[in-house]
Design a protein around this motif. Structure first.
Motif, PDB file in Angstrom:
ATOM      1  N   VAL A 115      28.105 -13.619  -4.551  1.00 34.15           N
ATOM      2  CA  VAL A 115      27.766 -13.898  -5.946  1.00 34.15           C
ATOM      3  C   VAL A 115      26.254 -13.861  -6.125  1.00 34.15           C
ATOM      4  O   VAL A 115      25.492 -14.284  -5.242  1.00 34.15           O
ATOM      5  CB  VAL A 115      28.316 -15.280  -6.370  1.00 34.15           C
ATOM      6  N   MET A 116      25.816 -13.356  -7.293  1.00 34.29           N
ATOM      7  CA  MET A 116      24.425 -13.421  -7.721  1.00 34.29           C
ATOM      8  C   MET A 116      24.388 -14.214  -9.023  1.00 34.29           C
ATOM      9  O   MET A 116      25.110 -13.897  -9.959  1.00 34.29           O
ATOM     10  CB  MET A 116      23.861 -12.016  -7.927  1.00 34.29           C
ATOM     11  N   ARG A 117      23.538 -15.238  -9.073  1.00 31.07           N
ATOM     12  CA  ARG A 117      23.527 -16.149 -10.221  1.00 31.07           C
ATOM     13  C   ARG A 117      22.093 -16.391 -10.688  1.00 31.07           C
ATOM     14  O   ARG A 117      21.224 -16.726  -9.896  1.00 31.07           O
ATOM     15  CB  ARG A 117      24.185 -17.466  -9.832  1.00 31.07           C
ATOM     16  N   PRO A 177      28.761 -16.744   0.118  1.00 32.97           N
ATOM     17  CA  PRO A 177      27.323 -16.515  -0.061  1.00 32.97           C
ATOM     18  C   PRO A 177      26.974 -16.327  -1.530  1.00 32.97           C
ATOM     19  O   PRO A 177      27.572 -15.501  -2.217  1.00 32.97           O
ATOM     20  CB  PRO A 177      27.056 -15.233   0.750  1.00 32.97           C
ATOM     21  N   CYS A 178      26.028 -17.120  -2.014  1.00 30.95           N
ATOM     22  CA  CYS A 178      25.625 -17.069  -3.416  1.00 30.95           C
ATOM     23  C   CYS A 178      24.112 -17.032  -3.502  1.00 30.95           C
ATOM     24  O   CYS A 178      23.428 -17.930  -2.991  1.00 30.95           O
ATOM     25  CB  CYS A 178      26.167 -18.271  -4.183  1.00 30.95           C
ATOM     26  N   LEU A 179      23.575 -15.993  -4.129  1.00 31.91           N
ATOM     27  CA  LEU A 179      22.149 -15.915  -4.437  1.00 31.91           C
ATOM     28  C   LEU A 179      21.907 -16.703  -5.721  1.00 31.91           C
ATOM     29  O   LEU A 179      22.343 -16.293  -6.800  1.00 31.91           O
ATOM     30  CB  LEU A 179      21.723 -14.464  -4.624  1.00 31.91           C
ATOM     31  N   GLN A 180      21.260 -17.854  -5.611  1.00 31.19           N
ATOM     32  CA  GLN A 180      20.946 -18.694  -6.773  1.00 31.19           C
ATOM     33  C   GLN A 180      19.457 -18.549  -7.055  1.00 31.19           C
ATOM     34  O   GLN A 180      18.625 -18.977  -6.259  1.00 31.19           O
ATOM     35  CB  GLN A 180      21.288 -20.153  -6.490  1.00 31.19           C
ATOM     36  N   VAL A 181      19.119 -17.906  -8.194  1.00 34.52           N
ATOM     37  CA  VAL A 181      17.719 -17.639  -8.521  1.00 34.52           C
ATOM     38  C   VAL A 181      17.267 -18.603  -9.609  1.00 34.52           C
ATOM     39  O   VAL A 181      17.902 -18.715 -10.663  1.00 34.52           O
ATOM     40  CB  VAL A 181      17.518 -16.179  -8.975  1.00 34.52           C
ATOM     41  N   ASP A 182      16.165 -19.286  -9.350  1.00 36.75           N
ATOM     42  CA  ASP A 182      15.627 -20.256 -10.294  1.00 36.75           C
ATOM     43  C   ASP A 182      14.780 -19.529 -11.334  1.00 36.75           C
ATOM     44  O   ASP A 182      13.546 -19.527 -11.279  1.00 36.75           O
ATOM     45  CB  ASP A 182      14.789 -21.290  -9.537  1.00 36.75           C
ATOM     46  N   THR A 183      15.473 -18.887 -12.254  1.00 38.52           N
ATOM     47  CA  THR A 183      14.793 -18.214 -13.358  1.00 38.52           C
ATOM     48  C   THR A 183      15.790 -18.069 -14.501  1.00 38.52           C
ATOM     49  O   THR A 183      16.988 -17.870 -14.254  1.00 38.52           O
ATOM     50  CB  THR A 183      14.226 -16.842 -12.922  1.00 38.52           C
ATOM     51  N   GLY A 212      23.269  -0.675   8.590  1.00 35.65           N
ATOM     52  CA  GLY A 212      22.807   0.141   7.467  1.00 35.65           C
ATOM     53  C   GLY A 212      22.403  -0.733   6.288  1.00 35.65           C
ATOM     54  O   GLY A 212      23.230  -1.029   5.419  1.00 35.65           O
ATOM     55  N   LEU A 213      21.138  -1.145   6.257  1.00 38.07           N
ATOM     56  CA  LEU A 213      20.654  -2.006   5.174  1.00 38.07           C
ATOM     57  C   LEU A 213      20.512  -1.171   3.908  1.00 38.07           C
ATOM     58  O   LEU A 213      19.706  -0.243   3.838  1.00 38.07           O
ATOM     59  CB  LEU A 213      19.323  -2.643   5.558  1.00 38.07           C
ATOM     60  N   LEU A 214      21.300  -1.523   2.908  1.00 34.75           N
ATOM     61  CA  LEU A 214      21.418  -0.725   1.693  1.00 34.75           C
ATOM     62  C   LEU A 214      20.518  -1.234   0.573  1.00 34.75           C
ATOM     63  O   LEU A 214      19.802  -0.470  -0.069  1.00 34.75           O
ATOM     64  CB  LEU A 214      22.883  -0.744   1.238  1.00 34.75           C
ATOM     65  N   ARG A 215      20.571  -2.541   0.325  1.00 36.27           N
ATOM     66  CA  ARG A 215      19.879  -3.105  -0.844  1.00 36.27           C
ATOM     67  C   ARG A 215      19.459  -4.536  -0.531  1.00 36.27           C
ATOM     68  O   ARG A 215      20.226  -5.302   0.051  1.00 36.27           O
ATOM     69  CB  ARG A 215      20.828  -3.093  -2.049  1.00 36.27           C
ATOM     70  N   VAL A 216      18.212  -4.902  -0.932  1.00 42.66           N
ATOM     71  CA  VAL A 216      17.723  -6.265  -0.762  1.00 42.66           C
ATOM     72  C   VAL A 216      17.154  -6.747  -2.093  1.00 42.66           C
ATOM     73  O   VAL A 216      16.425  -6.015  -2.775  1.00 42.66           O
ATOM     74  CB  VAL A 216      16.629  -6.363   0.326  1.00 42.66           C
ATOM     75  N   TRP A 217      17.512  -7.990  -2.452  1.00 43.45           N
ATOM     76  CA  TRP A 217      16.948  -8.661  -3.625  1.00 43.45           C
ATOM     77  C   TRP A 217      16.044  -9.785  -3.123  1.00 43.45           C
ATOM     78  O   TRP A 217      16.485 -10.623  -2.321  1.00 43.45           O
ATOM     79  CB  TRP A 217      18.046  -9.250  -4.499  1.00 43.45           C
ATOM     80  N   ASN A 218      14.782  -9.823  -3.589  1.00 42.49           N
ATOM     81  CA  ASN A 218      13.812 -10.819  -3.149  1.00 42.49           C
ATOM     82  C   ASN A 218      13.255 -11.566  -4.356  1.00 42.49           C
ATOM     83  O   ASN A 218      12.857 -10.934  -5.350  1.00 42.49           O
ATOM     84  CB  ASN A 218      12.630 -10.152  -2.440  1.00 42.49           C
ATOM     85  N   TYR A 219      13.182 -12.897  -4.261  1.00 40.56           N
ATOM     86  CA  TYR A 219      12.629 -13.709  -5.349  1.00 40.56           C
ATOM     87  C   TYR A 219      11.736 -14.789  -4.740  1.00 40.56           C
ATOM     88  O   TYR A 219      12.134 -15.478  -3.800  1.00 40.56           O
ATOM     89  CB  TYR A 219      13.751 -14.352  -6.172  1.00 40.56           C
ATOM     90  N   LEU A 220      10.538 -14.921  -5.291  1.00 36.96           N
ATOM     91  CA  LEU A 220       9.591 -15.896  -4.769  1.00 36.96           C
ATOM     92  C   LEU A 220       8.766 -16.478  -5.905  1.00 36.96           C
ATOM     93  O   LEU A 220       8.475 -15.785  -6.890  1.00 36.96           O
ATOM     94  CB  LEU A 220       8.663 -15.263  -3.726  1.00 36.96           C
ATOM     95  N   GLY A 271      10.412 -21.283  -9.665  1.00 36.89           N
ATOM     96  CA  GLY A 271      10.023 -22.268  -8.676  1.00 36.89           C
ATOM     97  C   GLY A 271      10.926 -22.189  -7.482  1.00 36.89           C
ATOM     98  O   GLY A 271      11.721 -21.261  -7.334  1.00 36.89           O
ATOM     99  N   GLY A 272      10.813 -23.178  -6.612  1.00 36.34           N
ATOM    100  CA  GLY A 272      11.706 -23.245  -5.476  1.00 36.34           C
ATOM    101  C   GLY A 272      11.236 -22.447  -4.278  1.00 36.34           C
ATOM    102  O   GLY A 272      10.045 -22.257  -4.056  1.00 36.34           O
ATOM    103  N   ASP A 273      12.199 -21.920  -3.525  1.00 32.44           N
ATOM    104  CA  ASP A 273      11.934 -21.280  -2.245  1.00 32.44           C
ATOM    105  C   ASP A 273      11.939 -19.757  -2.363  1.00 32.44           C
ATOM    106  O   ASP A 273      12.256 -19.190  -3.409  1.00 32.44           O
ATOM    107  CB  ASP A 273      13.022 -21.699  -1.242  1.00 32.44           C
ATOM    108  N   LEU A 274      11.610 -19.118  -1.253  1.00 33.41           N
ATOM    109  CA  LEU A 274      11.816 -17.678  -1.109  1.00 33.41           C
ATOM    110  C   LEU A 274      13.303 -17.468  -0.867  1.00 33.41           C
ATOM    111  O   LEU A 274      13.869 -18.017   0.087  1.00 33.41           O
ATOM    112  CB  LEU A 274      11.005 -17.155   0.077  1.00 33.41           C
ATOM    113  N   VAL A 275      13.962 -16.717  -1.755  1.00 41.21           N
ATOM    114  CA  VAL A 275      15.396 -16.475  -1.615  1.00 41.21           C
ATOM    115  C   VAL A 275      15.654 -14.973  -1.558  1.00 41.21           C
ATOM    116  O   VAL A 275      15.010 -14.193  -2.265  1.00 41.21           O
ATOM    117  CB  VAL A 275      16.217 -17.127  -2.748  1.00 41.21           C
ATOM    118  N   LEU A 276      16.584 -14.578  -0.698  1.00 45.30           N
ATOM    119  CA  LEU A 276      16.946 -13.180  -0.504  1.00 45.30           C
ATOM    120  C   LEU A 276      18.449 -13.026  -0.520  1.00 45.30           C
ATOM    121  O   LEU A 276      19.184 -13.920  -0.104  1.00 45.30           O
ATOM    122  CB  LEU A 276      16.447 -12.656   0.844  1.00 45.30           C
TER     123      LEU A 276
END
Length: 339
Positions: free
Chosen positions: A26-28, A41-47, A125-133, A178-183
């Motif tokens: 999940v991406m949230r 696994p859930c990508l929780q982005v503080d934005t 085979g790394l296809l796609r990465v989402w990075n938030y900081l 805010g928060g942490d580095l999330v990938l």
């Protein structure tokens, strides 16, 4: 490109879709949302999400049997040749006596964890990465934080024996509130193919004007999967060659961004040797720097893609301080739940 039955994107996913046995991850964006299974696994982005809803959550689903687990600091699910993983890194834990290098070390640590997981789990085979900081454009200890992140990412690519140019994954890097580095990342047992944009200098070939270490990503990535072709378009902005264009004009920047995505779709068809995906068939995340610019950005997107296009608008800082909007996309897979 034929649609892949093995991977679907559930747009604005309801709780039952995310809790189901076929949910890969999940991406949230914005808000806590529904309570999820602990092993998902859930990508929780503080934005904040601007439109269509205050908390937007998308689920990657698959028809394959899935296995959940934790490898190092990576929480993952895998099945059918695909792996979705997430990890969160606290920058403060890497400060030590040298605070100036904390973000670089945190980014390097995150990517070393990522590479260790995909290799150990048989999905190299790394296809796609989402990075938030947080504070992505802030100047700290003499350099922009995005440049510090790029240095750490490249450190890990080199240390783990990965290419620094050419066949590198699609990616984005955005500022969080805010928060942490999330990938989050998608990886495969197959071999993705990188796609570049003829209108732009490849990010890994940027001159030193943009930092001593170049960003390590491709403009898009293709993967043959389940008899079809998946396409992931990296975060794309108003850059021609290597320069930002249309300074201060959010409408013109949005149009240029969409022109770059069209160019990537052309190149993806050439590289993949198949039909070209129409832009309106993709799902999009549009990152808008200033909330007040949302009507202007949406007007340009609606004009280009049509009002029925699947676009979620998120408020986030973009990797260059002079960029007002960034848009990413994916296609070649069904998109459910978007009526």
């Amino acid at each position: 490109m034929t649609l892949a039955a093995g991977l679907e994107l559930y747009w604005q996913a309801p709780a039952d879709a995310m809790a189901g046995a076929q949910c890969l991850g999940v991406m949230r964006f914005g808000g806590a949302g529904a309570v999820l299974p602990a092993n998902l696994p859930c990508l929780q982005v503080d934005t904040p999400t601007l439109q269509p809803v205050p908390c937007w959550q998308a689920a990657w689903t698959t028809d394959a049997a899935l296995e959940s687990g934790i490898h190092g600091e990576v929480r993952y699910r895998r099945g059918g040749g695909l792996l979705f993983g997430v990890l969160r890194v606290r920058e403060a834990e890497f400060a030590g006596e040298d605070v100036a290098g904390a973000l670089q070390r945190a980014a390097a640590h995150a990517y070393r964890q990522l590479f260790a997981a995909v290799d150990a789990l048989g999905h190299p085979g790394l296809l796609r990465v989402w990075n938030y900081l947080p504070r992505i454009n802030a100047i700290e200890h003499g350099s922009e934080r995005y440049r510090q992140f790029n240095a750490g990412r490249q450190d890990a690519f080199a240390a783990c024996g990965r290419a620094l140019s050419g066949e590198v994954p699609a990616a984005c890097a955005l500022g969080s509130a805010g928060g942490d580095l999330v990938l989050a990342f998608l990886a495969s047992t197959g071999r993705p193919r990188a796609v570049e944009n003829p209108r732009q200098v490849s990010a890994y070939d940027y001159p030193v004007d943009y930092g001593p270490r170049s960003p390590t990503f491709s403009r898009a990535a293709l993967l043959q999967h389940g008899g079809a072709t998946l396409l992931f378009v990296s975060g794309t902005a108003s850059i021609v060659g290597h320069r930002t264009v249309h300074l201060g004009d959010v409408r013109a920047q949005t149009r240029e961004t969409l022109a770059n995505i069209e160019a990537v779709l052309d190149e993806a068809a050439r590289v993949g040797g198949g039909p070209r995906l129409p832009a309106a068939a993709l799902g999009y995340i549009a990152y808008v720097r200033h909330t007040a610019d949302l009507p202007a950005v949406r007007a340009e997107v609606d004009t280009h893609l049509g009002e029925q296009a699947r676009v979620v608008y998120v408020q986030a800082d973009v990797c260059r301080a002079d960029l007002l909007v960034e848009i990413e996309a994916s296609g070649g897979h069904p998109i459910q739940g978007c009526d």
